[in-house]
Design a protein around this motif. Structure first.
Motif, PDB file in Angstrom:
ATOM      1  N   TYR A  86      51.125 -35.387 -26.303  1.00 12.51           N
ATOM      2  CA  TYR A  86      51.691 -34.829 -25.121  1.00 12.51           C
ATOM      3  C   TYR A  86      50.747 -34.951 -23.709  1.00 12.51           C
ATOM      4  CZ  TYR A  86      54.807 -32.441 -28.310  1.00 12.51           C
ATOM      5  OH  TYR A  86      55.825 -32.118 -29.321  1.00 12.51           O
ATOM      6  N   GLN A  87      51.720 -35.624 -22.811  1.00  9.93           N
ATOM      7  CA  GLN A  87      50.756 -35.975 -21.826  1.00  9.93           C
ATOM      8  C   GLN A  87      51.216 -35.203 -20.105  1.00  9.93           C
ATOM      9  OE1 GLN A  87      48.562 -38.386 -21.635  1.00  9.93           O
ATOM     10  NE2 GLN A  87      48.904 -38.276 -23.848  1.00  9.93           N
ATOM     11  N   PRO A  88      50.480 -35.018 -19.355  1.00  7.71           N
ATOM     12  CA  PRO A  88      50.438 -34.366 -18.284  1.00  7.71           C
ATOM     13  C   PRO A  88      51.403 -35.233 -17.171  1.00  7.71           C
ATOM     14  CG  PRO A  88      48.509 -35.225 -18.046  1.00  7.71           C
ATOM     15  CD  PRO A  88      48.849 -35.251 -19.486  1.00  7.71           C
ATOM     16  N   GLU A  89      51.924 -34.729 -16.290  1.00  4.99           N
ATOM     17  CA  GLU A  89      52.815 -35.522 -15.204  1.00  4.99           C
ATOM     18  C   GLU A  89      51.944 -36.109 -14.258  1.00  4.99           C
ATOM     19  OE1 GLU A  89      55.810 -36.403 -14.837  1.00  4.99           O
ATOM     20  OE2 GLU A  89      57.093 -35.274 -16.140  1.00  4.99           O
ATOM     21  N   GLU A  90      52.197 -37.423 -13.798  1.00  3.11           N
ATOM     22  CA  GLU A  90      51.253 -37.655 -12.545  1.00  3.11           C
ATOM     23  C   GLU A  90      52.216 -37.176 -11.273  1.00  3.11           C
ATOM     24  OE1 GLU A  90      49.883 -42.291 -13.473  1.00  3.11           O
ATOM     25  OE2 GLU A  90      51.420 -41.872 -12.177  1.00  3.11           O
ATOM     26  N   ILE A  91      51.528 -36.516 -10.512  1.00  5.24           N
ATOM     27  CA  ILE A  91      52.111 -36.040  -9.355  1.00  5.24           C
ATOM     28  C   ILE A  91      51.649 -36.454  -7.955  1.00  5.24           C
ATOM     29  CG2 ILE A  91      52.922 -33.776 -10.412  1.00  5.24           C
ATOM     30  CD1 ILE A  91      50.942 -32.082  -8.946  1.00  5.24           C
ATOM     31  N   PHE A  92      52.355 -36.381  -6.904  1.00  8.02           N
ATOM     32  CA  PHE A  92      51.741 -36.703  -5.585  1.00  8.02           C
ATOM     33  C   PHE A  92      52.359 -35.673  -4.362  1.00  8.02           C
ATOM     34  CE2 PHE A  92      52.757 -40.165  -8.269  1.00  8.02           C
ATOM     35  CZ  PHE A  92      51.419 -41.109  -8.241  1.00  8.02           C
ATOM     36  N   PRO A  93      51.309 -34.566  -4.274  1.00  4.38           N
ATOM     37  CA  PRO A  93      51.722 -33.582  -3.491  1.00  4.38           C
ATOM     38  C   PRO A  93      51.747 -33.842  -1.958  1.00  4.38           C
ATOM     39  CG  PRO A  93      50.046 -32.825  -5.196  1.00  4.38           C
ATOM     40  CD  PRO A  93      50.247 -34.327  -5.206  1.00  4.38           C
ATOM     41  N   VAL A  94      52.735 -33.033  -1.364  1.00  8.17           N
ATOM     42  CA  VAL A  94      52.832 -33.432   0.058  1.00  8.17           C
ATOM     43  C   VAL A  94      51.573 -33.131   0.763  1.00  8.17           C
ATOM     44  CG1 VAL A  94      55.414 -33.092   0.120  1.00  8.17           C
ATOM     45  CG2 VAL A  94      53.700 -31.088   0.759  1.00  8.17           C
ATOM     46  N   THR A  95      50.710 -32.438   0.276  1.00  6.79           N
ATOM     47  CA  THR A  95      49.453 -32.122   1.093  1.00  6.79           C
ATOM     48  C   THR A  95      48.159 -33.193   0.457  1.00  6.79           C
ATOM     49  OG1 THR A  95      48.881 -30.428  -0.717  1.00  6.79           O
ATOM     50  CG2 THR A  95      49.684 -29.675   1.382  1.00  6.79           C
ATOM     51  N   GLY A  96      48.402 -34.012  -0.369  1.00  3.30           N
ATOM     52  CA  GLY A  96      47.446 -34.983  -0.826  1.00  3.30           C
ATOM     53  C   GLY A  96      47.489 -36.206  -0.013  1.00  3.30           C
ATOM     54  N   THR A  97      46.817 -37.356  -0.739  1.00  2.80           N
ATOM     55  CA  THR A  97      47.060 -38.582   0.011  1.00  2.80           C
ATOM     56  C   THR A  97      48.060 -39.317  -0.713  1.00  2.80           C
ATOM     57  OG1 THR A  97      44.634 -38.443   0.260  1.00  2.80           O
ATOM     58  CG2 THR A  97      45.682 -40.523   0.123  1.00  2.80           C
ATOM     59  N   PRO A  98      49.006 -40.043  -0.010  1.00  2.00           N
ATOM     60  CA  PRO A  98      49.860 -40.559  -0.804  1.00  2.00           C
ATOM     61  C   PRO A  98      49.343 -41.856  -1.680  1.00  2.00           C
ATOM     62  CG  PRO A  98      50.447 -40.407   1.746  1.00  2.00           C
ATOM     63  CD  PRO A  98      48.984 -39.896   1.404  1.00  2.00           C
ATOM     64  N   ARG A 147      47.293 -40.064  -7.220  1.00  2.99           N
ATOM     65  CA  ARG A 147      47.697 -39.021  -7.998  1.00  2.99           C
ATOM     66  C   ARG A 147      46.978 -38.147  -8.559  1.00  2.99           C
ATOM     67  NH1 ARG A 147      47.170 -43.060 -13.550  1.00  2.99           N
ATOM     68  NH2 ARG A 147      45.047 -42.883 -13.923  1.00  2.99           N
ATOM     69  N   GLN A 148      47.612 -37.012  -8.822  1.00  2.30           N
ATOM     70  CA  GLN A 148      46.808 -35.889  -9.457  1.00  2.30           C
ATOM     71  C   GLN A 148      47.631 -35.750 -10.894  1.00  2.30           C
ATOM     72  OE1 GLN A 148      46.775 -32.473  -6.833  1.00  2.30           O
ATOM     73  NE2 GLN A 148      46.543 -33.590  -5.122  1.00  2.30           N
ATOM     74  N   HIS A 149      47.181 -34.926 -11.671  1.00  3.26           N
ATOM     75  CA  HIS A 149      47.863 -34.549 -12.920  1.00  3.26           C
ATOM     76  C   HIS A 149      48.199 -32.905 -13.145  1.00  3.26           C
ATOM     77  CE1 HIS A 149      46.223 -38.706 -14.105  1.00  3.26           C
ATOM     78  NE2 HIS A 149      47.493 -38.607 -14.710  1.00  3.26           N
ATOM     79  N   VAL A 150      49.172 -32.872 -13.828  1.00  6.93           N
ATOM     80  CA  VAL A 150      49.433 -31.294 -14.041  1.00  6.93           C
ATOM     81  C   VAL A 150      50.529 -31.326 -15.277  1.00  6.93           C
ATOM     82  CG1 VAL A 150      51.792 -31.118 -12.743  1.00  6.93           C
ATOM     83  CG2 VAL A 150      50.348 -29.049 -13.188  1.00  6.93           C
ATOM     84  N   PHE A 151      50.253 -30.268 -16.113  1.00  8.99           N
ATOM     85  CA  PHE A 151      50.832 -30.022 -17.338  1.00  8.99           C
ATOM     86  C   PHE A 151      51.854 -28.681 -17.213  1.00  8.99           C
ATOM     87  CE2 PHE A 151      51.710 -28.830 -21.883  1.00  8.99           C
ATOM     88  CZ  PHE A 151      52.564 -30.154 -22.153  1.00  8.99           C
ATOM     89  N   VAL A 161      62.904 -29.260 -11.877  1.00 10.24           N
ATOM     90  CA  VAL A 161      62.619 -28.364 -10.758  1.00 10.24           C
ATOM     91  C   VAL A 161      61.323 -27.837 -10.357  1.00 10.24           C
ATOM     92  CG1 VAL A 161      63.892 -26.472  -9.837  1.00 10.24           C
ATOM     93  CG2 VAL A 161      65.049 -27.828 -11.299  1.00 10.24           C
ATOM     94  N   ALA A 162      60.467 -27.362 -11.243  1.00  8.97           N
ATOM     95  CA  ALA A 162      59.354 -27.028 -10.996  1.00  8.97           C
ATOM     96  C   ALA A 162      58.585 -28.085 -10.668  1.00  8.97           C
ATOM     97  CB  ALA A 162      58.667 -26.536 -12.440  1.00  8.97           C
ATOM     98  N   LEU A 163      58.577 -29.309 -11.027  1.00 10.80           N
ATOM     99  CA  LEU A 163      57.517 -30.386 -10.680  1.00 10.80           C
ATOM    100  C   LEU A 163      57.727 -30.747  -9.082  1.00 10.80           C
ATOM    101  CD1 LEU A 163      57.661 -32.453 -13.566  1.00 10.80           C
ATOM    102  CD2 LEU A 163      55.513 -31.829 -12.637  1.00 10.80           C
ATOM    103  N   ILE A 164      58.985 -30.854  -8.819  1.00 15.72           N
ATOM    104  CA  ILE A 164      59.722 -31.077  -7.349  1.00 15.72           C
ATOM    105  C   ILE A 164      59.101 -30.017  -6.505  1.00 15.72           C
ATOM    106  CG2 ILE A 164      61.552 -31.447  -5.588  1.00 15.72           C
ATOM    107  CD1 ILE A 164      60.955 -33.853  -7.712  1.00 15.72           C
TER     108      ILE A 164
END
Length: 350
Positions: free
Chosen positions: A193-205, A208-212, A285-288
């Motif tokens: 099982y793998q975490p998602e790659e995410i790109f928060p609005v407060t981060g640098t475009p 990536r960050q990771h979250v499970f 929905v949670a990830l968005i």
């Protein structure tokens, strides 16, 4: 001739609007409607998976549509405006699965002024201690469908493909298919099982960050505790559940674009991850919302024991409508708890 030219102009402008919308551009007409409704915001965004869960909300006395502009249609989605418990709401249906849920939620948060997102619906149950019809409000959500499927012959300690580059991890854990096989050898090996790659609005475009495990909003979650043990209807016509369903705060829910009707996998998810609600949209929905720093909470009623095995036959077919109505009733109760004008800071919880 004058009327003909005017008619031709109207047809031409209409065709331009159709072409723009077909290309997912926002036509001037739609943009004007969006701006008009945003001046009346902010709204609570309400996200329903499909018509089975949406229709009971629209048919309830709790939802009062705006008479002047009740809907805006854009990009294949219908956004409905109105009030619930005197709170301004905009409602959208996602459709089946993680991609649809992510697209619909991103459109919702990008187009409209929101102060939070509430997602509701039905789910399969992975916890044999809970009952069909119970409404669960999990504290954390994860996407359980992002895998690294290991090559046949590799062992549990072998490095995963692209693991050294930081793309994949073994930290979350794995499912070994041979544990569920009657044969001595299983070519499916195991998945990690793998975490998602995410790109928060407060981060640098593009960094990536990771979250499970994605936490729901702490303030929303605390409000939801006030609903715990709320008793709900238990009968469909003359067929009744053993006890009245109730609202239950649980630790975890999981989503993937997979319908889980398998008792062995249900048991694995419960024992490995301690999950209760298992379904196909909430984690998207949670990830968005998490990436957009927008408060959210998820309300999911249990329609069946995933994979069967309970003493209630034809669970989803018989009690699915009851579960859907229970999720709507709890959603409305939850909205009634939200203070008017309340602004929640983020979607973090602890």
């Amino acid at each position: 001739m004058g009327y003909f030219l005017i008619g031709l102009l109207v047809i031409t402008l209409s065709m331009v609007n159709i072409i723009e919308e077909a290309n997912c551009e926002i036509s001037p007409t739609i943009l004007s409607k969006i701006e008009r409704m945003n001046r009346m915001g902010p709204y609570l965004g309400i996200v329903a998976p499909n018509n089975f869960e949406l229709n009971p909300l629209l048919a309830s006395q709790a939802f009062v549509p705006y008479p002047s502009l009740p809907i805006i249609d854009f990009a294949g989605r219908r956004f409905r405006f109105g009030k619930i418990s005197n709170q301004r709401v905009v409602i959208v249906m996602t459709g089946l699965g993680m991609v649809n849920a992510g697209v619909a939620t991103q459109l919702l948060v990008s187009l409209f002024r929101l102060k939070g997102v509430l997602h509701y619906g039905i789910a399969g149950n992975a916890d044999v201690n809970l009952q069909i019809g119970d409404v669960t409000i999990p504290q954390f959500w994860a996407h359980s469908g992002l895998w690294n499927w290991q090559r046949y012959g590799d062992g549990i300690d072998n490095e995963l493909a692209l693991e050294a580059a930081g793309d994949y991890t073994r930290e979350i854990g794995h499912l070994q298919f041979s544990k569920y096989s009657n044969r001595t050898d299983n070519l499916l090996n195991r998945i990690w099982y793998q975490p998602e790659e995410i790109f928060p609005v407060t981060g640098t475009p593009e960094v990536r960050q990771h979250v499970f495990w994605i936490p729901v909003d702490k303030s929303y979650f605390n409000l939801a505790r006030q609903l715990e043990n709320t008793k709900l209807p238990q009968c469909v016509n003359t067929t009744c559940l053993p006890r009245p369903p109730k609202v239950t705060i649980v630790e975890r829910g999981m989503s993937a674009s997979v319908f889980v009707d398998n008792a062995a996998y249900r048991t694995f998810l419960s024992s490995k991850f301690n999950v209760t609600a298992v379904e196909m949209e909430s984690a998207a929905v949670a990830l968005i919302c998490h990436q957009q720093k927008l408060p959210f909470v998820v309300i999911r009623a249990l329609s069946d024991l995933a994979g069967g095995g309970s003493d209630l036959s034809n669970e989803a077919n018989l009690f699915g409508s009851l579960a859907a109505q229970n999720s709507v009733d709890v959603l409305v109760k939850f909205i009634g708890l939200i203070p008017h004008g309340a602004k929640f800071a983020s979607s973090s919880s602890s």
